[in-house]
Design a protein around this motif. Sequence first.
Motif, PDB file in Angstrom:
ATOM      1  N   UNK A 198       0.855  -1.182   0.000  1.00 56.85           N
ATOM      2  CA  UNK A 198       0.000   0.000   0.000  1.00 56.85           C
ATOM      3  C   UNK A 198       0.886   1.226   0.000  1.00 56.85           C
ATOM      4  N   UNK A 199       0.623   2.121  -0.922  1.00 54.97           N
ATOM      5  CA  UNK A 199       1.340   3.385  -1.022  1.00 54.97           C
ATOM      6  C   UNK A 199       0.311   4.505  -0.840  1.00 54.97           C
ATOM      7  N   UNK A 200       0.552   5.387   0.123  1.00 56.23           N
ATOM      8  CA  UNK A 200      -0.353   6.495   0.382  1.00 56.23           C
ATOM      9  C   UNK A 200       0.391   7.800   0.173  1.00 56.23           C
ATOM     10  N   UNK A 201      -0.324   8.757  -0.443  1.00 57.66           N
ATOM     11  CA  UNK A 201       0.268  10.071  -0.668  1.00 57.66           C
ATOM     12  C   UNK A 201      -0.848  11.110  -0.766  1.00 57.66           C
ATOM     13  N   UNK A 202      -0.449  12.370  -0.666  1.00 59.80           N
ATOM     14  CA  UNK A 202      -1.398  13.473  -0.771  1.00 59.80           C
ATOM     15  C   UNK A 202      -1.339  14.045  -2.171  1.00 59.80           C
ATOM     16  N   UNK A 241      -4.703   6.386  -2.176  1.00 59.13           N
ATOM     17  CA  UNK A 241      -4.165   5.061  -1.859  1.00 59.13           C
ATOM     18  C   UNK A 241      -3.887   4.352  -3.169  1.00 59.13           C
ATOM     19  N   UNK A 242      -2.723   3.754  -3.247  1.00 58.32           N
ATOM     20  CA  UNK A 242      -2.353   2.939  -4.395  1.00 58.32           C
ATOM     21  C   UNK A 242      -1.918   1.576  -3.857  1.00 58.32           C
ATOM     22  N   UNK A 243      -2.717   0.555  -4.127  1.00 55.96           N
ATOM     23  CA  UNK A 243      -2.372  -0.804  -3.706  1.00 55.96           C
ATOM     24  C   UNK A 243      -1.802  -1.528  -4.923  1.00 55.96           C
ATOM     25  N   UNK A 244      -0.595  -2.030  -4.769  1.00 53.57           N
ATOM     26  CA  UNK A 244       0.088  -2.749  -5.838  1.00 53.57           C
ATOM     27  C   UNK A 244       0.246  -4.198  -5.396  1.00 53.57           C
ATOM     28  N   UNK A 245      -0.195  -5.121  -6.249  1.00 54.91           N
ATOM     29  CA  UNK A 245      -0.152  -6.545  -5.930  1.00 54.91           C
ATOM     30  C   UNK A 245       0.579  -7.268  -7.055  1.00 54.91           C
ATOM     31  N   UNK A 246       1.525  -8.091  -6.681  1.00 50.71           N
ATOM     32  CA  UNK A 246       2.231  -8.953  -7.631  1.00 50.71           C
ATOM     33  C   UNK A 246       1.855 -10.390  -7.320  1.00 50.71           C
ATOM     34  N   UNK A 247       1.288 -11.066  -8.316  1.00 50.92           N
ATOM     35  CA  UNK A 247       0.894 -12.452  -8.113  1.00 50.92           C
ATOM     36  C   UNK A 247       1.263 -13.269  -9.333  1.00 50.92           C
ATOM     37  N   UNK A 248       1.371 -14.575  -9.141  1.00 51.11           N
ATOM     38  CA  UNK A 248       1.759 -15.456 -10.227  1.00 51.11           C
ATOM     39  C   UNK A 248       0.752 -15.385 -11.360  1.00 51.11           C
ATOM     40  N   UNK A 249       1.267 -15.348 -12.583  1.00 55.11           N
ATOM     41  CA  UNK A 249       0.395 -15.414 -13.754  1.00 55.11           C
ATOM     42  C   UNK A 249      -0.218 -16.809 -13.787  1.00 55.11           C
ATOM     43  N   UNK A 250      -1.542 -16.900 -13.959  1.00 55.32           N
ATOM     44  CA  UNK A 250      -2.178 -18.217 -13.984  1.00 55.32           C
ATOM     45  C   UNK A 250      -1.836 -18.978 -15.260  1.00 55.32           C
ATOM     46  N   UNK A 251      -2.097 -20.272 -15.239  1.00 55.86           N
ATOM     47  CA  UNK A 251      -1.764 -21.145 -16.370  1.00 55.86           C
ATOM     48  C   UNK A 251      -2.282 -20.627 -17.710  1.00 55.86           C
ATOM     49  N   UNK A 263      -8.609   8.035  -4.658  1.00 59.22           N
ATOM     50  CA  UNK A 263      -8.756   8.792  -3.423  1.00 59.22           C
ATOM     51  C   UNK A 263      -9.330   7.832  -2.393  1.00 59.22           C
ATOM     52  N   UNK A 264      -9.019   8.024  -1.135  1.00 57.32           N
ATOM     53  CA  UNK A 264      -9.287   7.039  -0.088  1.00 57.32           C
ATOM     54  C   UNK A 264     -10.744   6.545  -0.068  1.00 57.32           C
ATOM     55  N   UNK A 265     -11.737   7.413  -0.143  1.00 55.08           N
ATOM     56  CA  UNK A 265     -13.127   6.940  -0.086  1.00 55.08           C
ATOM     57  C   UNK A 265     -13.479   6.128  -1.339  1.00 55.08           C
ATOM     58  N   UNK A 266     -12.970   6.526  -2.506  1.00 52.91           N
ATOM     59  CA  UNK A 266     -13.198   5.750  -3.734  1.00 52.91           C
ATOM     60  C   UNK A 266     -12.451   4.427  -3.676  1.00 52.91           C
ATOM     61  N   UNK A 267     -11.262   4.439  -3.072  1.00 52.22           N
ATOM     62  CA  UNK A 267     -10.496   3.210  -2.896  1.00 52.22           C
ATOM     63  C   UNK A 267     -11.293   2.222  -2.043  1.00 52.22           C
ATOM     64  N   UNK A 268     -11.798   2.700  -0.912  1.00 48.72           N
ATOM     65  CA  UNK A 268     -12.556   1.829  -0.014  1.00 48.72           C
ATOM     66  C   UNK A 268     -13.804   1.277  -0.696  1.00 48.72           C
TER      67      UNK A 268
END
Length: 156
Positions: free
Chosen positions: A89-93, A100-110, A129-134
Amino acid sequence: MPATFEGFGLKLLYPDNWTLVERAEDEGDQGATFDLPGGGFVSLETLPITREDEVVLGEIDQMLRGQYEDLERDNVTLPGATEGERAVDLRFYYLDLVVMSRVVLLDAPAPTREQMPIAGRILAQLQAEMSDFEAAEQVFNAILQQIRMAELPEEA
């Protein structure tokens, strides 16, 4: 009624009030971006097997720090996360908003690896923006779960 995205070996449901952004020809077909109705976006990109997670996360962190002051970064564990999955989670003004910027790295599926043998990971990002993120967080988690559980597309 949900909309359906099909690309790079994935078939995903997403809210029909999200807008799939057209990609320029030079961007290729290795990712997709959805604009959220209240502002913000969800982005999915395939990453080659040669890209290390820390390098990718460091590049995103550095890019945002170059644009925004007082960036905060936290490692998080998401519900349903698989072994080896990374989430930050990366938060900034921005102006007077907390973004809020949530970055997720996950395995590419088959199915993705079968269509794109060099794809090793998928980078998924929800930024708003935080309320839109939620408001979009549960849908983002559902999209991540669809990626984790991806099956081969049905034959026509």
